[in-house]
Scaffold this active site. Structure first.
Site, mmCIF file in Angstrom:
data_model
loop_
_atom_site.group_PDB
_atom_site.id
_atom_site.type_symbol
_atom_site.label_atom_id
_atom_site.label_comp_id
_atom_site.label_asym_id
_atom_site.label_seq_id
_atom_site.Cartn_x
_atom_site.Cartn_y
_atom_site.Cartn_z
ATOM 1 N N GLN A 1 0.834 -1.205 0.000
ATOM 2 C CA GLN A 1 0.000 0.000 0.000
ATOM 3 C C GLN A 1 0.864 1.248 0.000
ATOM 4 O OE1 GLN A 1 -2.978 -0.410 3.092
ATOM 5 N NE2 GLN A 1 -3.886 -2.171 2.114
ATOM 6 N N ASP A 2 1.266 1.721 1.188
ATOM 7 C CA ASP A 2 2.238 2.810 1.236
ATOM 8 C C ASP A 2 3.256 2.499 2.320
ATOM 9 O OD1 ASP A 2 0.467 3.273 3.324
ATOM 10 O OD2 ASP A 2 0.322 5.427 3.008
ATOM 11 N N PRO A 3 4.367 3.242 2.393
ATOM 12 C CA PRO A 3 5.454 2.882 3.310
ATOM 13 C C PRO A 3 5.052 2.962 4.783
ATOM 14 C CG PRO A 3 6.239 4.380 1.597
ATOM 15 C CD PRO A 3 4.744 4.357 1.501
#
Length: 221
Positions: free
Chosen positions: A63-65
């Site tokens: 998804q995102d960091p």
């Protein structure tokens, strides 16, 4: 040109696109200048730097960091921290269920990348402490184009789609030329839906064996 050279050519052309050079990159420059952003700027594209595209086997989409210090370093799900984030902890639980003797000494997944696994987040940057803070800034266009490029220019790639954000890309992958494995996301909120028990790591190696590619050594020494 071989696959690695063609990939680099595509990558440079993508960074010259209007959305990237006029919108996404100026936004990132400002964010890195004024806020704490993860991963470090020099690590944003590390997932691509560590993979030899002549040997690309698997694409795992996140998804995102991670949003905390000393965690994100450019590879989806991977961490530099000794303490494992909860999603990675669940990934390791499933991995140990698949391979009880696997050695997992850290959460740094660089050794997976070096074997041909592209660990790609849907969005490649995030503000400290603020999940999803860099959505709708252009990263989704970039990662869509990356997946589209791989789908059209490679064969027999295993796409691993964990959770809805990754599965949104499913319709853009050529089913005839590739393999798709999907389950719920390994986060604590959804791992019990279908991630646990999915045998994802066994399935990846079974497919690689069937198509005469070297299996992944999941050990992290």
């Amino acid at each position: 040109m071989n696959k690695e050279q063609r990939w680099k050519s595509f990558f440079e052309k993508e960074k010259a696109q209007k959305y990237f050079k006029d919108e996404l990159w100026p936004f990132l420059e400002n964010e890195y200048k004024n806020k704490i952003i993860f991963p470090k700027k020099e690590d944003i594209f590390k997932a691509f730097d560590l993979v030899d595209f002549n040997n690309l086997k698997v694409v795992i989409i996140g998804q995102d960091p991670y949003i905390n210090e000393n965690q994100a370093h450019g590879l989806a799900f991977s961490t530099l921290d000794f303490l494992l984030p909860k999603s990675l902890k669940n990934i390791f639980i499933e991995l140990k269920n698949n391979y009880p003797n696997v050695v997992l000494k850290s959460g740094n997944l660089t050794s997976w990348a070096s074997q041909g696994i592209l660990l790609l987040n849907r969005v490649l940057s995030v503000e400290k402490g603020l999940s999803s803070s860099h959505y709708n800034r252009g990263w989704e266009i970039f990662t869509f184009n990356v997946i589209d490029y791989i789908s059209k220019n490679f064969e027999n790639i295993i796409f691993v789609l964990w959770g809805k954000k990754a599965q949104d890309l499913k319709k853009d992958i050529n089913f005839k030329n590739h393999f798709i494995l999907e389950s719920s996301h390994p986060s604590p909120f959804s791992a019990n839906i279908s991630f646990f028990g999915s045998q994802i790591f066994l399935k990846i190696n079974k497919i690689l064996e069937q198509i005469n590619k070297e299996k992944i050594n999941w050990n992290i020494e």
